[in-house]
Every structure is written in structure tokens, then in C-alpha cells.
Design a protein around this motif. Structure first.
Motif, PDB file in Angstrom:
ATOM      1  N   HIS A 497      -4.538  -9.092  -0.543  1.00 46.11           N
ATOM      2  CA  HIS A 497      -4.884  -7.896  -1.326  1.00 46.11           C
ATOM      3  C   HIS A 497      -5.131  -6.693  -0.416  1.00 46.11           C
ATOM      4  N   LEU A 498      -5.778  -6.941   0.733  1.00 50.01           N
ATOM      5  CA  LEU A 498      -6.007  -5.849   1.687  1.00 50.01           C
ATOM      6  C   LEU A 498      -4.681  -5.309   2.215  1.00 50.01           C
ATOM      7  N   VAL A 499      -3.773  -6.236   2.573  1.00 47.58           N
ATOM      8  CA  VAL A 499      -2.476  -5.809   3.104  1.00 47.58           C
ATOM      9  C   VAL A 499      -1.665  -5.086   2.025  1.00 47.58           C
ATOM     10  N   SER A 500      -1.691  -5.604   0.801  1.00 53.74           N
ATOM     11  CA  SER A 500      -0.993  -4.936  -0.303  1.00 53.74           C
ATOM     12  C   SER A 500      -1.506  -3.514  -0.469  1.00 53.74           C
ATOM     13  N   GLY A 501      -2.842  -3.358  -0.378  1.00 53.82           N
ATOM     14  CA  GLY A 501      -3.431  -2.021  -0.460  1.00 53.82           C
ATOM     15  C   GLY A 501      -2.995  -1.147   0.702  1.00 53.82           C
ATOM     16  N   ALA A 502      -2.930  -1.758   1.904  1.00 57.39           N
ATOM     17  CA  ALA A 502      -2.544  -1.007   3.107  1.00 57.39           C
ATOM     18  C   ALA A 502      -1.096  -0.547   3.040  1.00 57.39           C
ATOM     19  N   LEU A 503      -0.263  -1.254   2.273  1.00 61.98           N
ATOM     20  CA  LEU A 503       1.154  -0.908   2.176  1.00 61.98           C
ATOM     21  C   LEU A 503       1.455   0.066   1.044  1.00 61.98           C
ATOM     22  N   GLN A 504       0.407   0.513   0.353  1.00 64.34           N
ATOM     23  CA  GLN A 504       0.609   1.417  -0.787  1.00 64.34           C
ATOM     24  C   GLN A 504       0.721   2.880  -0.380  1.00 64.34           C
ATOM     25  N   SER A 505       0.388   3.190   0.884  1.00 60.57           N
ATOM     26  CA  SER A 505       0.486   4.590   1.320  1.00 60.57           C
ATOM     27  C   SER A 505       1.928   5.053   1.206  1.00 60.57           C
ATOM     28  N   PRO A 506       2.153   6.256   0.710  1.00 63.87           N
ATOM     29  CA  PRO A 506       3.526   6.745   0.550  1.00 63.87           C
ATOM     30  C   PRO A 506       4.214   6.925   1.897  1.00 63.87           C
ATOM     31  N   SER A 507       5.523   6.717   1.929  1.00 61.33           N
ATOM     32  CA  SER A 507       6.284   6.817   3.165  1.00 61.33           C
ATOM     33  C   SER A 507       6.294   8.262   3.676  1.00 61.33           C
ATOM     34  N   PRO A 508       6.266   8.453   5.017  1.00 58.81           N
ATOM     35  CA  PRO A 508       6.285   9.823   5.554  1.00 58.81           C
ATOM     36  C   PRO A 508       7.665  10.468   5.520  1.00 58.81           C
ATOM     37  N   THR A 509       8.733   9.628   5.575  1.00 60.26           N
ATOM     38  CA  THR A 509      10.083  10.197   5.600  1.00 60.26           C
ATOM     39  C   THR A 509      10.995   9.484   4.612  1.00 60.26           C
ATOM     40  N   GLY A 510      12.069  10.175   4.258  1.00 64.53           N
ATOM     41  CA  GLY A 510      13.047   9.610   3.345  1.00 64.53           C
ATOM     42  C   GLY A 510      14.157   8.881   4.073  1.00 64.53           C
ATOM     43  N   PHE A 511      15.206   8.516   3.348  1.00 61.37           N
ATOM     44  CA  PHE A 511      16.315   7.735   3.899  1.00 61.37           C
ATOM     45  C   PHE A 511      16.979   8.458   5.070  1.00 61.37           C
ATOM     46  N   PHE A 512      17.096   9.761   4.981  1.00 56.19           N
ATOM     47  CA  PHE A 512      17.742  10.539   6.035  1.00 56.19           C
ATOM     48  C   PHE A 512      16.724  11.132   7.013  1.00 56.19           C
ATOM     49  N   ARG A 513      15.540  10.504   7.102  1.00 57.70           N
ATOM     50  CA  ARG A 513      14.456  10.875   8.032  1.00 57.70           C
ATOM     51  C   ARG A 513      13.903  12.277   7.784  1.00 57.70           C
ATOM     52  N   GLN A 514      14.135  12.817   6.577  1.00 57.50           N
ATOM     53  CA  GLN A 514      13.516  14.093   6.255  1.00 57.50           C
ATOM     54  C   GLN A 514      12.060  13.852   5.822  1.00 57.50           C
ATOM     55  N   PHE A 515      11.202  14.830   6.061  1.00 58.24           N
ATOM     56  CA  PHE A 515       9.802  14.712   5.647  1.00 58.24           C
ATOM     57  C   PHE A 515       9.729  14.622   4.115  1.00 58.24           C
ATOM     58  N   LEU A 516       8.911  13.710   3.618  1.00 63.52           N
ATOM     59  CA  LEU A 516       8.657  13.629   2.178  1.00 63.52           C
ATOM     60  C   LEU A 516       7.393  14.417   1.866  1.00 63.52           C
ATOM     61  N   VAL A 517       7.493  15.383   0.988  1.00 60.83           N
ATOM     62  CA  VAL A 517       6.379  16.290   0.703  1.00 60.83           C
ATOM     63  C   VAL A 517       5.863  16.074  -0.714  1.00 60.83           C
ATOM     64  N   GLU A 518       4.752  16.712  -1.011  1.00 62.07           N
ATOM     65  CA  GLU A 518       4.158  16.618  -2.347  1.00 62.07           C
ATOM     66  C   GLU A 518       5.074  17.320  -3.361  1.00 62.07           C
ATOM     67  N   GLN A 519       5.274  16.678  -4.499  1.00 60.46           N
ATOM     68  CA  GLN A 519       6.223  17.191  -5.488  1.00 60.46           C
ATOM     69  C   GLN A 519       5.604  18.167  -6.482  1.00 60.46           C
ATOM     70  N   ASP A 520       4.290  18.111  -6.635  1.00 63.40           N
ATOM     71  CA  ASP A 520       3.642  19.018  -7.591  1.00 63.40           C
ATOM     72  C   ASP A 520       2.196  19.241  -7.177  1.00 63.40           C
ATOM     73  N   GLY A 521       1.463  19.985  -7.992  1.00 61.93           N
ATOM     74  CA  GLY A 521       0.057  20.252  -7.726  1.00 61.93           C
ATOM     75  C   GLY A 521      -0.162  21.406  -6.764  1.00 61.93           C
ATOM     76  N   ALA A 522      -1.421  21.572  -6.379  1.00 61.42           N
ATOM     77  CA  ALA A 522      -1.805  22.698  -5.519  1.00 61.42           C
ATOM     78  C   ALA A 522      -1.140  22.639  -4.143  1.00 61.42           C
ATOM     79  N   ASN A 523      -0.755  21.419  -3.708  1.00 57.31           N
ATOM     80  CA  ASN A 523      -0.167  21.264  -2.368  1.00 57.31           C
ATOM     81  C   ASN A 523       1.329  20.968  -2.423  1.00 57.31           C
ATOM     82  N   LYS A 524       1.977  21.436  -3.469  1.00 53.04           N
ATOM     83  CA  LYS A 524       3.417  21.231  -3.643  1.00 53.04           C
ATOM     84  C   LYS A 524       4.176  21.705  -2.393  1.00 53.04           C
TER      85      LYS A 524
END
Length: 639
Positions: A497-524
């Protein structure tokens, strides 16, 4: 079976010449013979005129400065992928310069005897090395990275701001020297010092310093009646006068005063008593120069009588943090200093709150810092995460004791808010009855989290398992830690359960190694460096160190360094994780100070190309680490 360490070494080297000219099979075979070396900041790899080593080096993480020891001048800076120490491969002579770790660094040591056949057999590799040596450059094929390997007169003034420590700056001294002759009476000396408003007077003979008198000397010798006020300066002065050259650093001045137990230094042209005095340096001058020195700030905290007096000291801590970052001080040292100062602020608030209570604490207790503060990673002003654990009491005193500590905790939380720590939005604070309990109550609470690991329980475990004792009885906390380890051992499914939780963080980059950013909200469109980069490392380090039942280490970088000791086969990965975490934490801290916020969300357009490249370098380590824990604990949902 594939050697994962040598495979990672080969995967790194393949992008840098001359290794990029080798066949894949040859590079993998070579990588099996390469040693991995960790060096602290300022560690010497080899010194000028040393006999050559049996290996040359490639920088994997960090930076290495090449210097001429006679001038102490930085001639070149080797970055990731750069080669140094090549001379023994090409010339039978000692090193002509010294190599020093400019920051914490991981190096690959490549045995010359193993590499030489490749240089002889592969013409492209051989030509690269010969041209590097002949052109005096690290990479003769690159216009961008055509940096010097060595030189005699290349002086990088731009390095000075990075290499000069805050405490190694030149001292500012008073050039207005107050002097008198040896025959001047003590009474006249006192009048001169009072008129000039100075604490010391230099006694000179033919313009040369022969002694010094301070206001302390006058108190101890004249006011006590041991000497008459008509005694001459020569009879009561301190002699010989201790002299130093005017080009002193703050640290040198501080050490000189401590060594001789004096409060004033006489500065002369050549540093001896044989030349004219050019200035007087007092302990006050040093203290002013050290205005943001940790020791001075600790003293200021101890002198604070009211909680509101601590807030400006915390602001000075932030100035100190900025100064350390500007001077490229290692993040390990910065974290330790800032954590100590933050804990000192909290401790002083707690001490003041104890005085405000109508009676002292009824039983032993421990104030626990949780989350990033508990891990010693809270560099910027963020919200509070804390708890209280106190000794077990009989049922008769249970309610009375709980009421006391809740009131006590409320005072502390309010005090911390006043000095700049926001209240926790989720109320994970000691003033909340759920976070203020006896030892047995805490044991029961943690047992419930471990044996009923829902999403909320795992989240609470993540926050709570990183605690450290800021104030109070450490034995109570130690007993709680022992109980946690016993519960986890008895319930190994909890790791999943701890490891499953640890693996829930969103990935930093996409398939083409581009940065993945926030899609909506104040920090879009902003990049979340906390959730996408720092948290995956923090969460993995926590579960791995817990699986080894290691207590007393809560800092993420230190956990990885301990794991490198415990698991030698994975040491290279863990040391890379430690390095990456410190680099990311430093990056976030700089962003936070720059934009006056927590540094969590970063506008990518504000970053340089090099900054983006450095960030992405850390992401590969995150992916490898997540793969390791998912395989080890048999969890399939790798993000």
C-alpha cells in the motif's frame, strides 16, 4: 544476468565522446570495469605534482574544479560528462594541476589499462584523445563545449562569487587609528578613548605598534585600584601587540581573536610589528560582518523575550539562505544549517509558551515536527505540520493531561503562526486532538493505519512517518518508532500500500520527454516540482528505509545515502537519487525565494534551456527508482 550498475554507466557514457565512438558491446564491457566514486564538496581528487592515478575520470553528477595550487585559481570547471585526469594516458608525467570537487559529485573512474586498448584499436577514439591533448581542450569537436583542459594564465573572475564562502569575505576594519605614546598616563588614555568613542588605543613608538590598551584593561587594572591613574600606558599595556595583515577574511579574524582570547587586532602593512599600523579591528566589527552567521542568529534567538521578536530573526534566516544559495554552498550543508535555525525558532517559541502556562508540563512529552520540516527539508516559509506525544497517565488524570497539552499546543501553534508559519489547512497540528495524544494512544492510532491501509490512512502515514523530535523527551519518540517497525514487520502487506501510494505521483514528463504541466486551476501551464519530482523520491526513500527498519534518519537525501550503504548493488542508483533530490530541492528553494512563494509551481518559460536540461536529468533517476520499488514489492501500477 545483466549487471544493472554497469548497464547504467554505459547508458550514461554513450552520449559523450570518446565513449560515443565505441561499439555498444565494447562500451558495456568497459563499463563493467569502471568504479563509482562519491566526493564531498572541496574533496581533492588529485593534487598538483601527484603521481598519476591508474584511472582517469568522468563527471557523472556534480562539478569538478581544476586549479593551479600556487595561484589557487580555478582554471577550468568540469561538468557532467566531462573527462579529466587524461594526462597519464598520453604523457608519462605527474599531474600539472589539482582536481577538487566544486560541489558534491559522483565520478566514474576508468582504469587506464582497460581503456588503452580501445584507444589504440579504435582510430576515432585515438584521434579524439590526441586532438584533445594537442588542442588543450576537453572536446575538440564541439564549438559549444570547447573548454580548456588546462592553462597557465586562464583566470575566471566569474568563479569568485561562487567559490568564496559567505564567511570568507574580506573583513572591513577601521582605518581611523587612535594612538598614544608609551609615556601617556592611564588618566589621559581614558580621556582620549572617551573623547574618540573607541574601545581600544594603540601605543606606538616611532610610528610602530608596541602595545594596546582596551577599556577592559582600564577596568581590570585601574578601576580595581591595582594601578594608579597616573601609571603610564607602557606599564599596563598588553604587549607585544598581536598584528595581522590587512587582507584578512571574516573567518580568519574570528579565529585569531578566539585563539588569543582578545577583542582587538592590530593590522599592519605586512602583518608584523615592524611596519606601520594601518587599521584596528574589533570584535564588534567581526560581529557586524557576521550579522547573518548561524551562531549569531542562535544567540539572537536565545536573547528574544517575546515571540514577536523571533519573526525578524526568521527573515534574517531567509537572507542567510539566499546568501548560501548565491555562493553555491552544498545543499547538504544548507539544509542542516537552515533546519537547525528553524528548529531553534520553534524551540524558543515552545520555551516561551511553557512560561505562559500556569504550571509546567505534568508529564514528559515530545514535540514532533512532521512532513518536510520533520525531514529537515523545509527551506521556505510553509504551513505547520506537527504533533505532541506525551507519557501515558492513569485514567484518573487522562482528561486533565489531555486538556493541558491541547491548551499548550494551541499556544505554540499560535506562536508559530506569529513568526511566519501558516496554519495547516488540514489541521494536522498539535492543537488538534487527533494530533495530540499519549504514547499508547499514538501506538493504537498508527496500528490502525497499518492494519487498515485505506487511501487516507496511507496518506496520514506518509506525513507522520517522517517525524523528528524538535523539543522534549526523545525516548518517548523512540518507543513510538519501535512500535511502528514492529507493526510494519507484522503486516508486510502494508508495504504494498505504501509503494502503491508512492507510485501515484504524476509523471514529470510525457512520451516525448516534454514537461507535463498543470492542465487547469490557478497554476495552469505551470510545472509542479513538488508532486512530479520531489515527492516520488521522498516517498520511495521512506518505504525503502522503513523496510530496513532504520530509525533516526528522516531526511530524504540521507536516507538514500544510508540505502547505498545497505544495498551496495544499488549504490549508484541511490547516490544518484540523493544527488537528484538535493538538486531539485535547491532548484525549488531558489524559485521560491525569487518569486516569494513556496517554489512548488514553476513557469517553464522563465527557465533557461540549461535549467530545463538539468531538471530533466533528474527525471530518469525517478523512473529507475520507481521501477525498483515496484519490482521489489511486487506492485504493478508504475506511473
Amino acid at each position: 544476468m545483466k549487471n544493472t550498475i554497469s548497464h547504467r554507466v554505459a547508458d550514461f557514457l554513450k552520449d559523450f565522446p570518446p565513449f560515443s565512438f565505441l561499439h555498444k558491446m565494447d562500451l558495456e564491457k568497459l563499463s563493467e570495469q569502471i568504479s563509482i566514486i562519491y566526493k564531498d564538496k572541496d574533496a581533492v581528487i588529485f593534487a598538483e605534482n601527484d603521481k598519476t592515478h591508474d584511472s582517469f575520470y568522468v563527471v557523472h553528477k556534480g562539478a569538478v574544479a581544476l586549479k593551479k595550487s600556487t595561484k589557487n585559481t580555478v582554471l577550468d570547471m568540469c561538468d557532467e560528462g566531462d573527462i579529466f585526469g587524461l594526462r597519464p594516458l598520453l604523457a608519462q608525467e605527474n599531474y600539472i594541476m589539482e582536481a577538487v570537487a566544486h560541489e558534491e559529485s559522483i565520478l566514474y573512474a576508468i582504469p587506464i589499462a582497460v581503456f588503452k586498448p580501445y584507444a589504440l584499436e579504435n582510430r576515432t577514439v585515438g584521434n579524439f584523445l590526441i586532438e584533445s591533448y594537442a588542442s588543450n581542450t576537453r572536446n575538440p569537436y564541439s564549438d559549444i563545449h570547447k573548454d580548456k583542459l588546462y592553462g597557465d594564465d586562464l583566470e575566471q573572475d566569474t568563479m569568485h562569487s561562487d567559490t568564496n564562502s559567505f564567511d570568507l569575505t574580506p573583513i572591513k576594519y577601521s582605518k581611523k587609528i587612535v594612538t598614544c605614546s608609551p609615556s601617556t598616563t592611564a588618566r589621559d588614555v581614558a580621556k582620549i578613548m572617551n573623547k574618540k568613542k573607541v574601545g581600544a588605543i594603540l601605543i606606538v613608538d616611532e610610528m610602530l605598534p608596541i602595545g594596546i590598551l582596551t577599556d577592559k584593561d582600564l577596568r581590570n587594572k585601574i578601576v580595581t585600584g591595582d594601578y594608579s591613574i597616573l601609571t603610564t600606558a607602557e606599564a599596563i599595556m598588553t604587549k607585544p601587540v598581536i598584528t595581522y595583515p590587512k587582507k584578512m577574511t571574516v573567518t580568519e579574524a574570528q579565529m585569531a581573536m578566539m585563539k588569543s582570547n582578545i577583542s582587538h587586532l592590530c593590522l599592519t602593512k605586512d602583518g608584523t610589528i615592524n611596519t606601520k599600523a594601518v587599521g584596528i579591528l574589533s570584535k564588534h566589527d567581526v560581529m557586524v560582518a557576521l550579522g547573518n552567521n548561524p551562531a549569531v542568529l542562535i544567540k539572537a534567538l536565545k536573547r528574544a523575550k517575546k515571540i514577536k521578536e523571533i519573526k525578524p530573526i526568521r527573515n534574517r534566516i531567509m537572507q542567510l539562505l539566499q546568501g548560501y544559495l548565491d555562493q553555491n554552498i552544498p545543499m547538504t550543508l544548507i539544509s542542516k544549517i537552515i533546519t537547525e535555525l528553524n528548529e531553534a525558532c520553534t524551540t524558543r517559541v515552545i520555551e516561551m509558551c511553557i512560561e505562559k502556562m500556569s504550571s509546567p508540563p505534568p508529564v514528559k512529552f515530545a514535540w514532533l515536527a512532521l512532513g518536510s520540516q520533520g525531514r529537515g527539508e523545509q527551506m521556505l516559509h510553509t504551513d505547520q505540520d506537527n504533533a505532541i506525544v506525551y507519557e501515558n497517565v492513569s485514567e484518573v488524570f487522562r482528561d486533565e493531561t489531555r486538556i493541558y497539552f491541547l491548551k499548550f499546543a494551541s499556544l505554540i501553534n499560535k506562536g508559530l503562526f506569529e513568526i511566519g508559519y501558516d496554519y495547516c489547512p488540514a489541521e494536522m497540528m498539535a492543537s488538534n486532538p487527533k494530533w495530540c495524544m499519549s504514547l499508547d494512544e499514538w501506538k493504537n492510532q498508527v496500528h490502525h493505519w497499518i492494519t487498515n491501509p485505506g487511501k487516507n490512512e496511507v496518506l496520514l502515514s506518509f506525513i507522520f512517518f517522517d517525524y523528528s523530535v524538535t523539543y522534549g523527551d526523545t525516548e518517548i519518540a523512540s518507543q513510538l518508532s519501535d512500535s511502528i517497525f514492529e507493526d510494519v514487520k507484522a503486516n508486510p502487506i502494508f508495504y504494498v500500500h505504501l509503494v502503491s501510494g508512492a507510485l501515484q505521483s504524476p509523471s514529470p514528463t510525457g512520451f516525448f520527454r516534454q514537461f507535463l504541466v498543470e492542465q487547469d486551476g490557478a497554476n495552469k501551464d505551470n510545472f509542479d516540482i513538488k508532486r512530479r519530482a520531489l515527492m516520488p523520491l521522498t516517498d520511495a526513500a521512506r518505504v525503502l528505509i522503513l523496510s530496513h527498519s532504520v530509525k533516526g534518519i528522516s531526511n530524504t537525501a540521507e536516507r538514500f545515502e544510508k540505502l547505498a550503504e545497505l544495498e551496495p548493488t544499488n549504490s549508484e542508483l541511490y547516490l544518484s537519487c540523493s544527488y537528484s533530490f538535493k538538486a531539485l530541492l535547491k532548484f525549488r528553494t531558489k524559485q521560491g525565494l525569487l518569486h516569494h512563494d513556496s517554489g512548488q509551481f514553476i513557469a517553464l518559460e522563465s527557465l533557461s534551456k540549461m535549467e530545463k536540461i538539468k531538471l530533466k536529468r533528474t527525471f530518469k533517476t525517478i523512473k529507475e527508482l520507481q521501477e525498483l520499488i515496484s519490482v521489489r514489492f511486487n506492485v504493478s501500477n508504475v506511473v
